[in-house]
Write a protein that holds these residues in place. Structure first.
Motif, PDB file in Angstrom:
ATOM      1  N   GLN A 144       0.823  -1.216   0.000  1.00 15.79           N
ATOM      2  CA  GLN A 144       0.000   0.000   0.000  1.00 15.79           C
ATOM      3  C   GLN A 144       0.855   1.264   0.000  1.00 15.79           C
ATOM      4  O   GLN A 144       0.347   2.364   0.183  1.00 15.79           O
ATOM      5  CB  GLN A 144      -0.930   0.004   1.221  1.00 15.79           C
ATOM      6  CG  GLN A 144      -1.859  -1.187   1.297  1.00 15.79           C
ATOM      7  CD  GLN A 144      -2.752  -1.296   0.066  1.00 15.79           C
ATOM      8  OE1 GLN A 144      -3.354  -0.318  -0.347  1.00 15.79           O
ATOM      9  NE2 GLN A 144      -2.812  -2.481  -0.527  1.00 15.79           N
ATOM     10  N   GLY A 145       2.148   1.111  -0.220  1.00 17.89           N
ATOM     11  CA  GLY A 145       3.079   2.233  -0.085  1.00 17.89           C
ATOM     12  C   GLY A 145       2.923   3.311  -1.138  1.00 17.89           C
ATOM     13  O   GLY A 145       2.448   3.065  -2.249  1.00 17.89           O
ATOM     14  N   VAL A 146       3.328   4.514  -0.769  1.00 15.35           N
ATOM     15  CA  VAL A 146       3.327   5.659  -1.675  1.00 15.35           C
ATOM     16  C   VAL A 146       4.687   6.346  -1.606  1.00 15.35           C
ATOM     17  O   VAL A 146       5.433   6.199  -0.634  1.00 15.35           O
ATOM     18  CB  VAL A 146       2.218   6.691  -1.343  1.00 15.35           C
ATOM     19  CG1 VAL A 146       0.842   6.083  -1.476  1.00 15.35           C
ATOM     20  CG2 VAL A 146       2.417   7.301   0.030  1.00 15.35           C
ATOM     21  N   ILE A 147       5.000   7.077  -2.654  1.00 16.10           N
ATOM     22  CA  ILE A 147       6.211   7.878  -2.661  1.00 16.10           C
ATOM     23  C   ILE A 147       5.795   9.344  -2.739  1.00 16.10           C
ATOM     24  O   ILE A 147       4.848   9.689  -3.446  1.00 16.10           O
ATOM     25  CB  ILE A 147       7.148   7.485  -3.822  1.00 16.10           C
ATOM     26  CG1 ILE A 147       8.487   8.220  -3.717  1.00 16.10           C
ATOM     27  CG2 ILE A 147       6.486   7.716  -5.165  1.00 16.10           C
ATOM     28  CD1 ILE A 147       9.567   7.661  -4.626  1.00 16.10           C
ATOM     29  N   VAL A 148       6.466  10.164  -1.962  1.00 16.38           N
ATOM     30  CA  VAL A 148       6.238  11.606  -1.981  1.00 16.38           C
ATOM     31  C   VAL A 148       7.512  12.238  -2.520  1.00 16.38           C
ATOM     32  O   VAL A 148       8.603  11.995  -1.995  1.00 16.38           O
ATOM     33  CB  VAL A 148       5.926  12.151  -0.572  1.00 16.38           C
ATOM     34  CG1 VAL A 148       5.768  13.674  -0.607  1.00 16.38           C
ATOM     35  CG2 VAL A 148       4.676  11.482   0.003  1.00 16.38           C
ATOM     36  N   ILE A 149       7.364  13.024  -3.582  1.00 19.80           N
ATOM     37  CA  ILE A 149       8.515  13.610  -4.261  1.00 19.80           C
ATOM     38  C   ILE A 149       8.358  15.120  -4.324  1.00 19.80           C
ATOM     39  O   ILE A 149       7.277  15.614  -4.655  1.00 19.80           O
ATOM     40  CB  ILE A 149       8.642  13.051  -5.691  1.00 19.80           C
ATOM     41  CG1 ILE A 149       8.884  11.547  -5.642  1.00 19.80           C
ATOM     42  CG2 ILE A 149       9.753  13.763  -6.463  1.00 19.80           C
ATOM     43  CD1 ILE A 149       8.749  10.871  -6.987  1.00 19.80           C
TER      44      ILE A 149
END
Length: 165
Positions: free
Chosen positions: A107-112
């Motif tokens: 369920q992970g997300v990346i914030v950039i």
């Protein structure tokens, strides 16, 4: 180290509940963002002085060259990968993003966050305040809104939200 949450971080922390998530902070600097993330979060940073400073503040920071093949953290272990103001320094941002996917759980997300080259606000800031931002000498990549979105999508991520500060 200042525990006050930076203005640009407040909304993201609240929207994504980062203060309770396990976050992997890439290019974590001195840990000024890492300190606001949930338990068992970790930071990877090449600067040994920054790692020492963060460790003295009881933050889980490790020395790591993000361009290397091995990172000293477990795969598929993080809720969020935080990549703020690092991709413009990366020799291969596409490779780094693909690699970072392997450290996210299902369920992970990346914030950039990256400085946008040639945006009106950055040009005004450069002229009036001597801010060097997107034109910093140690930047090897320059993104505009379209190019960063394409880089993220081509690394296999779905864009959930895009905004400029």
């Amino acid at each position: 180290m200042n525990k006050v949450t930076p203005r640009r971080l407040r909304g993201i922390i609240e929207n994504y509940n980062l203060s309770s998530k396990k976050v992997l902070d890439l290019g974590a600097g001195d840990g000024s963002y890492l300190m606001h993330f949930g338990n068992n979060s970790a930071g990877l940073e090449i600067g040994k002085e920054n790692v020492t400073t963060a460790n003295k503040a009881k933050l889980n920071m490790m020395t790591c060259d993000l361009e290397s093949d091995a990172w000293p953290v477990n795969s598929f272990d993080f809720d969020v990968v935080w990549c703020s103001n690092y991709l413009e320094h990366s020799l291969s941002p596409h490779r780094l993003l693909i690699k970072s996917r392997g450290f996210l759980n299902d369920q992970g997300v990346i914030v950039i966050a990256v400085p946008l080259a040639y945006s009106f606000s950055n040009i005004v800031s450069t002229v009036f305040s001597q801010w060097r931002g997107y034109s910093a000498a140690d930047h090897v990549n320059f993104f505009n809104r379209k190019s960063i979105m394409l880089t993220i999508e081509r690394a296999g991520f779905d864009l959930i939200e895009v905004y400029s500060t």
